[in-house]
Design a protein around this motif. Structure first.
Motif, PDB file in Angstrom:
ATOM      1  N   GLU A 226      14.359 -53.221  61.055  1.00 17.96           N
ATOM      2  CA  GLU A 226      13.667 -51.929  61.152  1.00 17.96           C
ATOM      3  C   GLU A 226      14.610 -50.838  61.653  1.00 17.96           C
ATOM      4  O   GLU A 226      14.584 -49.702  61.173  1.00 17.96           O
ATOM      5  CB  GLU A 226      12.464 -52.057  62.083  1.00 17.96           C
ATOM      6  N   SER A 227      15.464 -51.173  62.612  1.00 21.87           N
ATOM      7  CA  SER A 227      16.419 -50.205  63.135  1.00 21.87           C
ATOM      8  C   SER A 227      17.400 -49.766  62.050  1.00 21.87           C
ATOM      9  O   SER A 227      17.720 -48.573  61.931  1.00 21.87           O
ATOM     10  CB  SER A 227      17.184 -50.819  64.318  1.00 21.87           C
ATOM     11  N   GLU A 232      19.409 -45.650  58.277  1.00 26.05           N
ATOM     12  CA  GLU A 232      19.792 -45.203  56.935  1.00 26.05           C
ATOM     13  C   GLU A 232      18.942 -44.024  56.491  1.00 26.05           C
ATOM     14  O   GLU A 232      19.448 -43.068  55.905  1.00 26.05           O
ATOM     15  CB  GLU A 232      19.654 -46.344  55.931  1.00 26.05           C
ATOM     16  N   ALA A 233      17.649 -44.078  56.805  1.00 29.90           N
ATOM     17  CA  ALA A 233      16.768 -42.976  56.421  1.00 29.90           C
ATOM     18  C   ALA A 233      17.152 -41.693  57.150  1.00 29.90           C
ATOM     19  O   ALA A 233      17.098 -40.595  56.578  1.00 29.90           O
ATOM     20  CB  ALA A 233      15.318 -43.340  56.720  1.00 29.90           C
ATOM     21  N   ALA A 234      17.560 -41.825  58.417  1.00 24.71           N
ATOM     22  CA  ALA A 234      17.937 -40.644  59.194  1.00 24.71           C
ATOM     23  C   ALA A 234      19.257 -40.061  58.716  1.00 24.71           C
ATOM     24  O   ALA A 234      19.440 -38.836  58.683  1.00 24.71           O
ATOM     25  CB  ALA A 234      18.024 -41.008  60.672  1.00 24.71           C
ATOM     26  N   PRO A 253      28.974 -48.113  43.455  1.00 28.35           N
ATOM     27  CA  PRO A 253      28.446 -49.156  44.358  1.00 28.35           C
ATOM     28  C   PRO A 253      29.478 -49.607  45.384  1.00 28.35           C
ATOM     29  O   PRO A 253      29.117 -49.969  46.509  1.00 28.35           O
ATOM     30  CB  PRO A 253      28.062 -50.296  43.410  1.00 28.35           C
ATOM     31  N   MET A 254      30.750 -49.581  45.003  1.00 31.73           N
ATOM     32  CA  MET A 254      31.800 -49.995  45.928  1.00 31.73           C
ATOM     33  C   MET A 254      31.930 -49.009  47.081  1.00 31.73           C
ATOM     34  O   MET A 254      32.168 -49.401  48.227  1.00 31.73           O
ATOM     35  CB  MET A 254      33.132 -50.121  45.189  1.00 31.73           C
ATOM     36  N   GLN A 255      31.743 -47.722  46.803  1.00 27.79           N
ATOM     37  CA  GLN A 255      31.909 -46.698  47.825  1.00 27.79           C
ATOM     38  C   GLN A 255      30.634 -46.422  48.612  1.00 27.79           C
ATOM     39  O   GLN A 255      30.694 -46.059  49.786  1.00 27.79           O
ATOM     40  CB  GLN A 255      32.391 -45.379  47.176  1.00 27.79           C
ATOM     41  N   PHE A 256      29.477 -46.583  47.970  1.00 25.47           N
ATOM     42  CA  PHE A 256      28.227 -46.164  48.592  1.00 25.47           C
ATOM     43  C   PHE A 256      27.213 -47.303  48.765  1.00 25.47           C
ATOM     44  O   PHE A 256      26.085 -47.047  49.187  1.00 25.47           O
ATOM     45  CB  PHE A 256      27.587 -45.027  47.791  1.00 25.47           C
ATOM     46  N   ASP A 279      21.341 -39.163  40.797  1.00 30.13           N
ATOM     47  CA  ASP A 279      20.968 -38.574  42.081  1.00 30.13           C
ATOM     48  C   ASP A 279      21.315 -39.570  43.173  1.00 30.13           C
ATOM     49  O   ASP A 279      20.777 -40.686  43.195  1.00 30.13           O
ATOM     50  CB  ASP A 279      19.471 -38.251  42.118  1.00 30.13           C
ATOM     51  N   LEU A 280      22.216 -39.169  44.084  1.00 37.99           N
ATOM     52  CA  LEU A 280      22.734 -40.066  45.115  1.00 37.99           C
ATOM     53  C   LEU A 280      22.319 -39.580  46.496  1.00 37.99           C
ATOM     54  O   LEU A 280      22.553 -38.424  46.852  1.00 37.99           O
ATOM     55  CB  LEU A 280      24.264 -40.136  45.034  1.00 37.99           C
ATOM     56  N   SER A 281      21.717 -40.476  47.293  1.00 37.34           N
ATOM     57  CA  SER A 281      21.399 -40.139  48.679  1.00 37.34           C
ATOM     58  C   SER A 281      22.689 -40.059  49.482  1.00 37.34           C
ATOM     59  O   SER A 281      23.515 -40.981  49.444  1.00 37.34           O
ATOM     60  CB  SER A 281      20.484 -41.204  49.293  1.00 37.34           C
ATOM     61  N   VAL A 282      22.865 -38.950  50.214  1.00 36.86           N
ATOM     62  CA  VAL A 282      24.099 -38.737  50.974  1.00 36.86           C
ATOM     63  C   VAL A 282      23.763 -38.297  52.392  1.00 36.86           C
ATOM     64  O   VAL A 282      22.625 -37.926  52.698  1.00 36.86           O
ATOM     65  CB  VAL A 282      24.997 -37.677  50.304  1.00 36.86           C
ATOM     66  N   GLU A 283      24.782 -38.338  53.233  1.00 39.21           N
ATOM     67  CA  GLU A 283      24.627 -37.897  54.620  1.00 39.21           C
ATOM     68  C   GLU A 283      24.830 -36.384  54.703  1.00 39.21           C
ATOM     69  O   GLU A 283      24.696 -35.670  53.703  1.00 39.21           O
ATOM     70  CB  GLU A 283      25.607 -38.659  55.508  1.00 39.21           C
ATOM     71  N   SER A 284      25.187 -35.891  55.874  1.00 42.74           N
ATOM     72  CA  SER A 284      25.371 -34.463  56.071  1.00 42.74           C
ATOM     73  C   SER A 284      26.451 -33.930  55.134  1.00 42.74           C
ATOM     74  O   SER A 284      27.256 -34.688  54.575  1.00 42.74           O
ATOM     75  CB  SER A 284      25.763 -34.182  57.513  1.00 42.74           C
ATOM     76  N   GLU A 285      26.490 -32.613  54.992  1.00 37.94           N
ATOM     77  CA  GLU A 285      27.446 -31.991  54.062  1.00 37.94           C
ATOM     78  C   GLU A 285      28.883 -32.384  54.372  1.00 37.94           C
ATOM     79  O   GLU A 285      29.651 -32.745  53.474  1.00 37.94           O
ATOM     80  CB  GLU A 285      27.297 -30.466  54.133  1.00 37.94           C
TER      81      GLU A 285
END
Length: 326
Positions: A226-227, A232-234, A253-256, A279-285
């Motif tokens: 759960e953590s 990952e969602a955050a 897939p190798m990088q992300f 469409d790729l989920s990414v972190e901050s800019e």
């Protein structure tokens, strides 16, 4: 004697060890074999040195000789616990259990019937788990063994911990250790909140004499799953629209990781040159810019505009730097 499957022999041995007296028909029902096969298996166990006793009469059946459970392994508590790390010699060594694990494995192997011992050796020869990721040195974890001892003994720890925002001193109640991608994490109660700590960031650890009670119903594996999902969602709250070459599709897939797999699964149809849009989920800019640059010329950022501009700006800086150096 006809050959007997090693897995069925082991199942028979464990049934007798765990349940005590059992009749041949009961064993046959559990193992899904004929009674005649049970008789042959019992004979095979006896021939291999396992003390199986036959008791006659209406209440009779088969049982192991009294005390055989202890003689089967002769394991100490520490050795028995270390067997859960049998496939992880490196982490077992980190925890200070390397010699204990080796001793436990030798005792178990010596106690197994010949056919099972051969099978165990073949598994060890043919399968090996290497937990750390490629091209990354393992974290230094000088306090890991002490932390592991506190986890086992439920001892409160006084710690000096280095965070991104500075250092902090806390008393923690260690609930468990997790090895993720070659990195050790401590899950612990601190100020009545369950938190996760990277073990390599502990600057000092002092074990106290205080013993704590584990929270009722706490399950380490469930907490970690759960953590991880929440983390990952955050982290991945933004979405980048990318155009990928055929090679870029292999690199994603190798990088992300899982995010790259999901993006490719929902990719649009390829164009005439095999490029696709995803469409790729990414972190901050800032993080996404560095991550996407690793795809090099095999990807084009189509959006959002602020991310496209950030990647373009980074590329321009690099181009200018290399041009100046030429």
């Amino acid at each position: 004697m006809r050959p007997v499957r090693a897995d069925r022999l082991l199942s028979l041995l464990l049934l007798l060890q765990n349940r005590g007296l059992m009749t041949a028909p009961e064993l046959a029902a559990e193992l899904e074999v004929s009674v005649r096969t049970v008789y042959r298996d019992i004979e095979a166990l006896g021939a291999s040195g396992v003390p199986v006793r036959a008791e006659r009469g209406p209440e009779g059946g088969y049982r192991l000789m009294e005390g055989y459970r202890t003689r089967l392994t002769g394991l100490t508590d520490a050795e028995a616990g270390s067997l859960f790390l049998a496939g992880l010699p490196g982490p077992a060594r980190d925890l200070g259990l390397g010699a204990v694990l080796a001793s436990a494995q030798l005792k178990v192997e010596a106690a197994l019937p010949g056919e099972l011992a051969d099978q165990a050796r073949r598994v060890r020869e043919r399968f090996h788990l290497d937990a750390p990721a490629w091209f990354r040195d393992a974290d230094p974890v000088p306090h890991l063994e002490r932390i592991a001892g506190a986890v086992w003994e439920r001892r409160v720890l006084r710690t000096h911990y280095r965070r991104w925002r500075g250092e902090v001193r806390r008393e923690v109640r260690p609930l468990g250790l997790v090895l993720k991608g070659g990195i050790w994490y401590l899950v612990a109660l601190s100020e009545d909140v369950v938190r996760t700590y990277r073990v390599s960031r502990f600057q000092a650890v002092e074990e106290t004499v205080d013993v704590f009670t584990r929270p009722a119903g706490f399950a380490l594996a469930a907490y970690w799953a759960e953590s991880s999902r929440r983390m990952e969602a955050a982290l991945r709250q933004d979405t980048a629209r990318l155009r990928l070459s055929p090679r870029g599709q292999k690199l994603l897939p190798m990088q992300f990781g899982a995010a790259g797999v999901r993006a490719l699964r929902d990719a649009g149809p390829p164009d005439g040159e095999g490029w696709v849009e995803v469409d790729l989920s990414v972190e901050s800019e800032a993080v996404a810019t560095g991550d996407l640059l690793r795809l090099g010329t095999e990807a084009e950022v189509l959006g959002p505009p602020v991310l496209r501009q950030a990647v373009a700006g980074a590329v321009a800086v690099l181009a200018g730097r290399y041009a100046a150096g030429g």
